[in-house]
Design an enzyme around this catalytic site. Structure first.
Site: not given
Ligand SMILES: CC(=O)N[C@H](C=O)[C@@H](O)[C@H](O)[C@H](O)CO
Ligand SMILES: CC(=O)C(=O)O
Length: 311
Positions: A53, A141, A169, A213
């Site tokens: 993100s 991660y 995570k 995210g």
């Molecule tokens: C694939 C991905 O980016 N996953 C994020 C982290 O785990 C999530 O937080 C997503 O942003 C969220 O679940 C929305 O789909």
């Molecule tokens: C969603 C999350 O953990 C990242 O943006 O790395």
């Protein structure tokens, strides 16, 4: 396998910090501070800086160091700070890790190596080389859908032999993985839920908290979902998760990237952190009406689940 780090700060709601840009697309110190202040006001447990993100994949090392610095300037000592330092090379990851450690981050985290498919021994070296570079604890991660690499439980068990590995995570979709990782690491380890769409399920299956995210668009809703879990109010938690998912599905249905949509929602609510970096798509004219709808979904969920009024 037991870690000696204080794990009590690694729980609850930890938004994945967004990249904050000036109008010309440069990293913005001032807007990074704006986002820091927003999270401070929302009373989240911490922030996860420079991950997916955070658009880290589109930043050069100097930009990534700057973001880590700006966030630490504003939030050090006020909440839990986790630095994502995953980069294509071990060398760059170590540079970022050393920088984060010098700034007083609470933990490091990294995706596995990307682009080339590497064997587990190379992945293990990558993570352990980063870990060896600083005294900080480390959070693996696991995000197979973007990296193509799936963390397996037996390998996770091996990695936990390094006492600086405090947990994972987990962004894979099966909540079963969360249960397995928690069981493998035991009480003296941390698992964070990744997929925001199943935060409640992840918590019930053993996650200590979530790093997400979409939290930034609706921190109050996720904080409330976490409260419901802590209070054992599972019906309320499930209903709130369902309202959250309506919002996430709408954010993911825009022409622009989900992050562009979230940033537009934040801008309309008085937190302007700019747009997204190409090749991520910005929001389109058609998206404007869809964002109106997302705002009204947010307001409905907030008035249903949150007692105090949110602007
Ligand atoms: C694939 C991905 O980016 N996953 C994020 C982290 O785990 C999530 O937080 C997503 O942003 C969220 O679940 C929305 O789909
Ligand atoms: C969603 C999350 O953990 C990242 O943006 O790395």
């Amino acid at each position: 396998m037991a870690t000696s780090f204080d794990l009590s700060k690694f729980k609850g709601i930890i938004p994945a910090f967004y990249a904050c840009y000036e109008e010309d697309g440069q990293i913005s110190q001032e807007r990074t501070y704006t986002l820091c202040d927003y999270y401070l006001q929302k009373q989240v447990q911490g922030v996860y800086v420079g991950g997916s993100s955070g658009e880290c994949i589109y930043h050069n090392i100097e930009e990534r160091k700057d973001v880590l610095t700006f966030v630490a300037n504003r939030l050090k000592g006020k909440m839990t700070l986790i630095a994502h330092v995953g980069a294509p090379s071990t060398r760059d990851s170590i540079l970022l890790a050393e920088h984060a450690a010098s700034l007083g981050y609470d933990a490091l985290s990294a995706i596995p190596p990307i682009y080339f498919t590497l064997p587990d021994h190379a992945v293990s070296s990558y993570w352990n080389d980063i870990i060896d570079a600083t005294p900080l604890p480390f959070l693996i991660y696991n995000i197979p859908q973007t990296t193509g690499y799936t963390l397996r439980t037996p390998f996770y068990k091996e990695l936990l032999k390094n006492e600086k590995v405090i947990g994972v995570k987990n962004s894979s979709m099966p909540t079963f993985d969360i249960e397995r990782f928690k069981r493998t690491g035991g009480q003296n380890s941390i698992v964070f839920n990744g997929p925001d769409e199943q935060f409640v399920a992840g918590r019930i299956m053993g996650a200590d908290g979530g790093i997400g995210g979409t939290y930034g668009a609706m921190p109050e809703l996720f904080l409330m979902a976490d409260q419901y879990i802590l209070q054992g109010k599972f019906t309320e938690a499930r209903e709130l998760q369902s309202d959250i998912n309506e919002i996430i599905v709408a954010l993911c249905s825009l022409d622009g990237s989900m992050y562009a949509g979230i940033k537009e929602v934040l801008r309309r609510r008085g937190v302007n952190i700019g747009g997204v970096r190409l090749p991520l798509a910005g929001i389109t004219e058609q998206d404007t009406a869809r964002i109106d709808e997302i705002i009204s979904l947010l307001q409905q969920a907030e008035s249903r689940f949150i007692s105090e009024r949110i602007s």
